[in-house]
Scaffold this motif. Structure first.
Motif, PDB file in Angstrom:
ATOM      1  N   ALA A 111       0.853  -1.184   0.000  1.00 34.10           N
ATOM      2  CA  ALA A 111       0.000   0.000   0.000  1.00 34.10           C
ATOM      3  C   ALA A 111       0.887   1.231   0.000  1.00 34.10           C
ATOM      4  O   ALA A 111       1.935   1.252   0.656  1.00 34.10           O
ATOM      5  N   GLY A 112       0.484   2.263  -0.758  1.00 40.66           N
ATOM      6  CA  GLY A 112       1.355   3.426  -0.833  1.00 40.66           C
ATOM      7  C   GLY A 112       0.643   4.706  -1.187  1.00 40.66           C
ATOM      8  O   GLY A 112      -0.549   4.712  -1.545  1.00 40.66           O
ATOM      9  N   LEU A 113       1.384   5.799  -1.065  1.00 43.60           N
ATOM     10  CA  LEU A 113       0.916   7.126  -1.431  1.00 43.60           C
ATOM     11  C   LEU A 113       1.823   7.691  -2.515  1.00 43.60           C
ATOM     12  O   LEU A 113       3.025   7.401  -2.543  1.00 43.60           O
ATOM     13  N   PHE A 114       1.244   8.501  -3.400  1.00 43.62           N
ATOM     14  CA  PHE A 114       1.959   9.087  -4.525  1.00 43.62           C
ATOM     15  C   PHE A 114       1.682  10.588  -4.521  1.00 43.62           C
ATOM     16  O   PHE A 114       0.527  11.006  -4.506  1.00 43.62           O
ATOM     17  N   TYR A 115       2.744  11.382  -4.556  1.00 44.80           N
ATOM     18  CA  TYR A 115       2.599  12.833  -4.487  1.00 44.80           C
ATOM     19  C   TYR A 115       3.296  13.482  -5.668  1.00 44.80           C
ATOM     20  O   TYR A 115       4.441  13.136  -5.990  1.00 44.80           O
ATOM     21  N   SER A 116       2.624  14.441  -6.313  1.00 39.28           N
ATOM     22  CA  SER A 116       3.149  15.120  -7.496  1.00 39.28           C
ATOM     23  C   SER A 116       3.174  16.625  -7.251  1.00 39.28           C
ATOM     24  O   SER A 116       2.178  17.310  -7.496  1.00 39.28           O
ATOM     25  N   PRO A 117       4.287  17.169  -6.779  1.00 35.82           N
ATOM     26  CA  PRO A 117       4.350  18.610  -6.525  1.00 35.82           C
ATOM     27  C   PRO A 117       4.315  19.432  -7.802  1.00 35.82           C
ATOM     28  O   PRO A 117       3.889  20.580  -7.789  1.00 35.82           O
ATOM     29  N   THR A 118       4.790  18.853  -8.932  1.00 35.04           N
ATOM     30  CA  THR A 118       4.713  19.509 -10.234  1.00 35.04           C
ATOM     31  C   THR A 118       4.326  18.465 -11.268  1.00 35.04           C
ATOM     32  O   THR A 118       4.313  17.248 -10.985  1.00 35.04           O
ATOM     33  N   HIS A 119       4.058  18.908 -12.491  1.00 36.21           N
ATOM     34  CA  HIS A 119       3.654  17.975 -13.542  1.00 36.21           C
ATOM     35  C   HIS A 119       4.773  17.008 -13.908  1.00 36.21           C
ATOM     36  O   HIS A 119       4.511  15.869 -14.319  1.00 36.21           O
ATOM     37  N   ASP A 120       6.019  17.431 -13.784  1.00 41.64           N
ATOM     38  CA  ASP A 120       7.139  16.629 -14.266  1.00 41.64           C
ATOM     39  C   ASP A 120       7.895  15.884 -13.180  1.00 41.64           C
ATOM     40  O   ASP A 120       8.886  15.209 -13.465  1.00 41.64           O
ATOM     41  N   VAL A 121       7.473  15.995 -11.949  1.00 39.71           N
ATOM     42  CA  VAL A 121       8.181  15.364 -10.841  1.00 39.71           C
ATOM     43  C   VAL A 121       7.182  14.633  -9.951  1.00 39.71           C
ATOM     44  O   VAL A 121       6.111  15.152  -9.654  1.00 39.71           O
ATOM     45  N   SER A 122       7.510  13.424  -9.546  1.00 41.37           N
ATOM     46  CA  SER A 122       6.611  12.670  -8.666  1.00 41.37           C
ATOM     47  C   SER A 122       7.412  11.858  -7.656  1.00 41.37           C
ATOM     48  O   SER A 122       8.564  11.505  -7.883  1.00 41.37           O
ATOM     49  N   LEU A 123       6.795  11.548  -6.543  1.00 39.53           N
ATOM     50  CA  LEU A 123       7.405  10.700  -5.533  1.00 39.53           C
ATOM     51  C   LEU A 123       6.396   9.695  -5.026  1.00 39.53           C
ATOM     52  O   LEU A 123       5.190   9.916  -5.071  1.00 39.53           O
ATOM     53  N   ARG A 124       6.883   8.544  -4.583  1.00 41.38           N
ATOM     54  CA  ARG A 124       6.025   7.476  -4.063  1.00 41.38           C
ATOM     55  C   ARG A 124       6.693   6.852  -2.842  1.00 41.38           C
ATOM     56  O   ARG A 124       7.916   6.709  -2.797  1.00 41.38           O
ATOM     57  N   LEU A 125       5.881   6.463  -1.897  1.00 34.41           N
ATOM     58  CA  LEU A 125       6.377   5.847  -0.674  1.00 34.41           C
ATOM     59  C   LEU A 125       5.329   4.867  -0.185  1.00 34.41           C
ATOM     60  O   LEU A 125       4.143   5.202  -0.099  1.00 34.41           O
ATOM     61  N   GLY A 126       5.739   3.626   0.108  1.00 31.50           N
ATOM     62  CA  GLY A 126       4.777   2.610   0.521  1.00 31.50           C
ATOM     63  C   GLY A 126       5.394   1.568   1.422  1.00 31.50           C
ATOM     64  O   GLY A 126       6.614   1.514   1.623  1.00 31.50           O
ATOM     65  N   ALA A 127       4.533   0.720   1.966  1.00 32.68           N
ATOM     66  CA  ALA A 127       4.946  -0.374   2.844  1.00 32.68           C
ATOM     67  C   ALA A 127       4.208  -1.635   2.435  1.00 32.68           C
ATOM     68  O   ALA A 127       3.065  -1.581   1.970  1.00 32.68           O
ATOM     69  N   GLY A 128       4.879  -2.776   2.585  1.00 28.02           N
ATOM     70  CA  GLY A 128       4.285  -4.036   2.179  1.00 28.02           C
ATOM     71  C   GLY A 128       4.517  -5.144   3.177  1.00 28.02           C
ATOM     72  O   GLY A 128       5.340  -5.040   4.088  1.00 28.02           O
ATOM     73  N   THR A 129       3.776  -6.230   2.983  1.00 30.91           N
ATOM     74  CA  THR A 129       3.957  -7.434   3.779  1.00 30.91           C
ATOM     75  C   THR A 129       3.654  -8.637   2.903  1.00 30.91           C
ATOM     76  O   THR A 129       2.836  -8.561   1.984  1.00 30.91           O
ATOM     77  N   GLY A 130       4.351  -9.737   3.146  1.00 30.21           N
ATOM     78  CA  GLY A 130       4.153 -10.932   2.348  1.00 30.21           C
ATOM     79  C   GLY A 130       3.103 -11.840   2.932  1.00 30.21           C
ATOM     80  O   GLY A 130       2.745 -11.757   4.099  1.00 30.21           O
ATOM     81  N   PHE A 131       2.588 -12.722   2.089  1.00 31.95           N
ATOM     82  CA  PHE A 131       1.704 -13.779   2.561  1.00 31.95           C
ATOM     83  C   PHE A 131       2.035 -15.039   1.784  1.00 31.95           C
ATOM     84  O   PHE A 131       2.296 -15.012   0.596  1.00 31.95           O
ATOM     85  N   GLY A 132       2.055 -16.160   2.492  1.00 40.86           N
ATOM     86  CA  GLY A 132       2.530 -17.410   1.926  1.00 40.86           C
ATOM     87  C   GLY A 132       3.831 -17.812   2.589  1.00 40.86           C
ATOM     88  O   GLY A 132       4.562 -16.972   3.121  1.00 40.86           O
ATOM     89  N   PRO A 133       4.163 -19.109   2.586  1.00 40.26           N
ATOM     90  CA  PRO A 133       5.373 -19.601   3.241  1.00 40.26           C
ATOM     91  C   PRO A 133       6.627 -18.906   2.728  1.00 40.26           C
ATOM     92  O   PRO A 133       6.833 -18.787   1.522  1.00 40.26           O
TER      93      PRO A 133
END
Length: 278
Positions: free
Chosen positions: A241-263
């Motif tokens: 799950a994550g968030l995406f932020y675009s301060p301008t049209h040509d620049v973007s950033l993303r930051l998220g966290a995850g977890t696995g499922f299954g052996p």
């Protein structure tokens, strides 16, 4: 901890509204490519922990539009594949294509890449752990853009040897192919599906999937959920799950966290990245 802080710092340095190189997601590759004469540069990173062991990977790369829906580029992998040794791990040149389906809200695409691994940058300790490459670029999976675009899997190190299981390949040359479908479900919602094929030869091929949904919350902020895994009954999987932020049209950033499922899946992971489009 220092590597985690480095990853977070890279993700927070910058960020593109609707980047055209597949970096709108963490481990799912979208259908957008630069037009002729345009391109993008990007960096993605991940930190994952499983059974007390941690692994960090950073993937800078670029993509240039060739016209006709095609784009070409490459990602470069830095990782701590050898315990205590963070450094160059390989390079992954790639080719991507996409096209809109006339009269619909769908786009289709495909990507092909080949990872040239640095064989000296591999582990000789005995362990089993789970690894995610953001993509990718790409890597494998990784979104080949960073890329990969992203893949996951279990890899086993022991006695100086190496084996793998699933769509992630660690410390070995291999090809990476994705078939991509994207649906603009509404003006604010995008839904994607990737079919992954990874292998070193005709008798050594594994298959996987990646699914994603992204919802615009405001003109600059979006939220997303992704799942990636192996298409086998004993496969490894991860949700991010994550968030995406675009301060301008040509620049973007993303930051998220995850977890696995299954052996054998990862306990926890953190993903980040930035893109500049020109």
């Amino acid at each position: 901890m220092n590597r985690l802080l480095l990853l977070l710092s890279l993700a927070l340095l910058s960020s593109s509204a609707r980047a055209h190189h597949g970096q709108d997601f963490f481990v799912t590759l979208d259908t957008r490519v630069p037009e002729l004469g345009h391109g993008s540069v990007f960096i993605s990173g991940s930190w994952a922990k499983n059974s007390g062991a941690d692994e960090t990977e950073i993937d800078p790369g670029f993509l240039m539009g060739l016209g006709g829906g095609f784009a070409a580029g490459s990602t470069f992998q830095l990782s701590n594949g050898t315990p205590g040794d963070f450094g160059y791990a390989g390079v992954t040149p790639l080719l991507q294509w996409s096209r809109a389906v006339p009269g619909t809200d769908f786009r289709v695409g495909a990507s092909a890449a080949y990872h040239f691994a640095d064989s000296s940058h591999s582990s000789s300790h005995s362990s089993v752990h789970y690894h995610v490459i953001p993509g990718g670029s790409g890597g494998p999976g990784t979104n080949p853009d960073a890329p990969p675009p992203g893949t996951i899997g279990q890899h086993i190190h022991g006695g100086g040897g190496h084996s793998h299981d699933g769509i992630h390949r660690h410390g070995e040359d291999h090809f990476q192919t994705r078939l991509i479908g994207e649906w603009q479900a509404s003006g604010r919602t995008r839904v994607l599906a990737n079919f992954l094929m990874v292998g070193g030869g005709s008798d050594d091929i594994d298959f996987g999937y990646a699914l994603a949904v992204r919802q615009d919350l405001t003109a600059r902020l979006a939220a997303g959920l992704e799942v990636i895994g192996d298409l086998v009954s004993h496969g490894l999987h991860e949700a991010i799950a994550g968030l995406f932020y675009s301060p301008t049209h040509d620049v973007s950033l993303r930051l998220g966290a995850g977890t696995g499922f299954g052996p054998g899946s990862t306990d926890i992971s953190i993903h980040g990245g930035m893109t500049w489009r020109f």
